[in-house]
Design a protein around this motif. Structure first.
Motif, PDB file in Angstrom:
ATOM      1  N   MET A   1      55.493  42.717  34.965  1.00  0.00           N
ATOM      2  CA  MET A   1      54.194  42.060  35.707  1.00  0.00           C
ATOM      3  C   MET A   1      53.033  42.124  34.801  1.00  0.00           C
ATOM      4  N   LYS A   2      52.102  41.208  34.826  1.00  0.00           N
ATOM      5  CA  LYS A   2      50.840  41.461  34.045  1.00  0.00           C
ATOM      6  C   LYS A   2      49.651  41.217  35.215  1.00  0.00           C
ATOM      7  N   LEU A   3      48.399  41.578  34.484  1.00  0.00           N
ATOM      8  CA  LEU A   3      47.390  41.675  35.526  1.00  0.00           C
ATOM      9  C   LEU A   3      46.442  40.837  35.281  1.00  0.00           C
ATOM     10  N   SER A   4      45.738  40.161  36.341  1.00  0.00           N
ATOM     11  CA  SER A   4      44.569  39.268  36.289  1.00  0.00           C
ATOM     12  C   SER A   4      43.375  39.704  37.300  1.00  0.00           C
ATOM     13  N   VAL A   5      42.481  38.791  36.986  1.00  0.00           N
ATOM     14  CA  VAL A   5      41.379  38.988  38.058  1.00  0.00           C
ATOM     15  C   VAL A   5      41.050  37.419  38.315  1.00  0.00           C
ATOM     16  N   PHE A   6      40.883  37.519  39.476  1.00  0.00           N
ATOM     17  CA  PHE A   6      40.295  36.154  40.263  1.00  0.00           C
ATOM     18  C   PHE A   6      38.671  36.344  40.434  1.00  0.00           C
ATOM     19  N   THR A   7      38.094  35.495  39.585  1.00  0.00           N
ATOM     20  CA  THR A   7      36.668  35.741  39.375  1.00  0.00           C
ATOM     21  C   THR A   7      35.799  35.459  40.823  1.00  0.00           C
ATOM     22  N   VAL A   8      36.189  35.129  41.802  1.00  0.00           N
ATOM     23  CA  VAL A   8      35.725  35.187  42.961  1.00  0.00           C
ATOM     24  C   VAL A   8      34.802  36.694  43.220  1.00  0.00           C
ATOM     25  N   VAL A   9      35.712  37.638  42.886  1.00  0.00           N
ATOM     26  CA  VAL A   9      35.243  39.199  43.191  1.00  0.00           C
ATOM     27  C   VAL A   9      34.550  39.732  42.191  1.00  0.00           C
ATOM     28  N   LEU A  18      32.263  38.989  32.125  1.00  0.00           N
ATOM     29  CA  LEU A  18      33.680  39.165  32.930  1.00  0.00           C
ATOM     30  C   LEU A  18      34.713  39.453  31.933  1.00  0.00           C
ATOM     31  N   VAL A  19      34.758  38.215  30.914  1.00  0.00           N
ATOM     32  CA  VAL A  19      36.032  38.459  29.941  1.00  0.00           C
ATOM     33  C   VAL A  19      35.964  39.851  28.974  1.00  0.00           C
ATOM     34  N   LEU A  20      34.776  40.299  28.914  1.00  0.00           N
ATOM     35  CA  LEU A  20      34.635  41.481  28.227  1.00  0.00           C
ATOM     36  C   LEU A  20      35.014  42.568  29.201  1.00  0.00           C
ATOM     37  N   ALA A  21      34.807  42.658  30.507  1.00  0.00           N
ATOM     38  CA  ALA A  21      35.207  43.753  31.273  1.00  0.00           C
ATOM     39  C   ALA A  21      36.591  43.429  31.575  1.00  0.00           C
ATOM     40  N   ALA A  22      37.482  42.503  31.426  1.00  0.00           N
ATOM     41  CA  ALA A  22      38.531  42.261  31.696  1.00  0.00           C
ATOM     42  C   ALA A  22      39.457  43.032  30.398  1.00  0.00           C
ATOM     43  N   GLU A 259      41.769  40.366  43.703  1.00  0.00           N
ATOM     44  CA  GLU A 259      40.962  39.621  44.637  1.00  0.00           C
ATOM     45  C   GLU A 259      40.294  40.530  45.905  1.00  0.00           C
ATOM     46  N   ASP A 260      39.858  41.762  45.382  1.00  0.00           N
ATOM     47  CA  ASP A 260      39.483  42.744  46.204  1.00  0.00           C
ATOM     48  C   ASP A 260      38.001  42.584  46.829  1.00  0.00           C
ATOM     49  N   PHE A 261      37.932  42.446  48.261  1.00  0.00           N
ATOM     50  CA  PHE A 261      36.649  42.014  48.730  1.00  0.00           C
ATOM     51  C   PHE A 261      36.164  43.316  49.656  1.00  0.00           C
ATOM     52  N   SER A 262      36.613  44.470  49.375  1.00  0.00           N
ATOM     53  CA  SER A 262      36.135  45.525  49.975  1.00  0.00           C
ATOM     54  C   SER A 262      34.762  46.090  49.556  1.00  0.00           C
ATOM     55  N   GLY A 263      34.393  45.837  48.704  1.00  0.00           N
ATOM     56  CA  GLY A 263      33.041  46.205  48.070  1.00  0.00           C
ATOM     57  C   GLY A 263      32.823  47.674  47.619  1.00  0.00           C
ATOM     58  N   GLN A 264      34.098  48.266  47.477  1.00  0.00           N
ATOM     59  CA  GLN A 264      34.308  49.602  47.119  1.00  0.00           C
ATOM     60  C   GLN A 264      33.764  49.972  45.629  1.00  0.00           C
ATOM     61  N   TYR A 265      33.919  49.033  44.855  1.00  0.00           N
ATOM     62  CA  TYR A 265      33.342  49.257  43.494  1.00  0.00           C
ATOM     63  C   TYR A 265      32.438  47.863  43.059  1.00  0.00           C
ATOM     64  N   ALA A 266      31.653  48.014  42.174  1.00  0.00           N
ATOM     65  CA  ALA A 266      30.956  47.203  41.364  1.00  0.00           C
ATOM     66  C   ALA A 266      32.011  46.452  40.394  1.00  0.00           C
ATOM     67  N   SER A 267      31.704  45.126  40.079  1.00  0.00           N
ATOM     68  CA  SER A 267      32.521  44.445  39.539  1.00  0.00           C
ATOM     69  C   SER A 267      33.210  45.067  38.333  1.00  0.00           C
ATOM     70  N   GLY A 268      32.273  45.591  37.339  1.00  0.00           N
ATOM     71  CA  GLY A 268      32.897  46.193  36.165  1.00  0.00           C
ATOM     72  C   GLY A 268      33.880  47.263  36.395  1.00  0.00           C
ATOM     73  N   ASP A 269      33.501  48.290  37.309  1.00  0.00           N
ATOM     74  CA  ASP A 269      34.434  49.296  37.676  1.00  0.00           C
ATOM     75  C   ASP A 269      35.346  48.759  38.562  1.00  0.00           C
ATOM     76  N   LEU A 270      35.591  47.846  39.309  1.00  0.00           N
ATOM     77  CA  LEU A 270      36.820  47.407  39.910  1.00  0.00           C
ATOM     78  C   LEU A 270      37.813  47.103  39.083  1.00  0.00           C
ATOM     79  N   LEU A 271      37.490  46.212  38.035  1.00  0.00           N
ATOM     80  CA  LEU A 271      38.628  45.985  37.022  1.00  0.00           C
ATOM     81  C   LEU A 271      39.362  47.287  36.721  1.00  0.00           C
TER      82      LEU A 271
END
Length: 284
Positions: A1-9, A18-22, A259-271
């Motif tokens: 399985m591969k990993l992606s990000v839905f940019t809503v988060v 975003l693409v650099l962080a990913a 697609e995490d909406f918890s707000g636990q991390y800032a976007s760069g850290d989330l990925l």
């Protein structure tokens, strides 16, 4: 399985950020949010569903959409999907998303299922959605891009079972299901493995987020109330070790999109945190 990000988060990131962080997080692909920023939201702080800077504006000329393909592929990532909001069942908007997906080289778009708020009977909404999906299937064949219906609360597709009832009118080659267990915590919970077995060839994509039920304010009659809310990946109802095992058991080898909406991390850290969280559980 591969990993992606839905940019809503990742609403505060520019597409280039975003693409650099990913890439730095070791992700494999990007699901681009396909939605304009409302004019009245432009001065607001970045947010998931209003001032989201990490989105493709559908009103832009089609040649402007190619920027998102170029910056994604320049980082060695795949454009996984173009992801609009189509619960109004608008066929013109649906075709625009199919055109964008073909232009960007995406394999899928998210198509709609009617919203449900009790104001219209389910049978009417079901018939309207089936008619819409048959039209979307024709578009999917024409553009060579799959349409996926997401399991989502407050729609007539909250569970795997009800979503399967909709998509079973179409070929799984062209219309599939985006399985979202986090949404199913709010509404539509079924045993995940059973739902995955039911979906069979319709299973096309998976979103990763979590939610939990928490006590709400007591009701006026003294009884307890409950409400659902987003939760960090490790703290909600969904057991991701079990979910990943269930996905493996049905032979799923596609993308897992954060697609995490918890707000636990800032976007760069989330990925980065997401990649570590999932890969640790894949090894067990």
């Amino acid at each position: 399985m591969k990993l992606s990000v839905f940019t809503v988060v990742t609403p505060e990131l520019t597409p280039e950020e975003l693409v650099l962080a990913a890439r730095r997080a070791g992700l494999d692909g990007v699901e681009w949010r396909f939605r304009e920023i409302p004019a009245e939201a432009a001065g607001e702080a970045p947010s998931f569903w209003r001032h989201n800077k990490c989105s493709i504006d559908p009103s832009l000329p089609e040649e402007a959409w190619l920027r998102f393909k170029d910056i994604t592929e320049a980082q060695g990532l795949e454009v996984v999907s173009v992801t609009p909001y189509l619960n109004s069942l608008d066929l013109e908007e649906t075709e625009r998303a199919f055109r964008a997906a073909r232009l960007l080289g995406a394999d899928m778009i998210r198509v709609g299922a009617a919203a449900y708020d009790g104001s219209r009977p389910y049978p009417d909404l079901y018939e309207a959605t089936v008619r819409y999906l048959k039209e979307a299937e024709t578009m999917a064949k024409h553009y060579g891009v799959k349409g996926v219906v997401e399991t989502h609360h407050n729609t007539i597709a909250p569970s795997a079972g009800l979503t399967h009832r909709l998509v079973s009118h179409c070929s799984p080659d062209h219309i599939g299901v985006l399985f979202d267990p986090g949404n199913m915590v709010h509404e539509g919970y079924e045993n995940f493995k059973m739902g995955l077995e039911l979906l069979g060839p319709y299973l096309a994509h998976v979103h990763i987020k979590n939610a939990a039920w928490v006590p709400a304010s007591p009701r006026g009659d003294g009884t307890s109330g409950w409400r659902s809310d987003w939760a960090p990946l490790a703290q909600g109802f969904v057991d991701f070790r079990l979910l990943l095992a269930d996905l493996k058991s049905v032979g799923y080898d596609g993308y897992l999109g954060i697609e995490d909406f918890s707000g636990q991390y800032a976007s760069g850290d989330l990925l980065a945190a997401y990649a570590q969280f999932i890969r640790e559980r894949m090894e067990i």
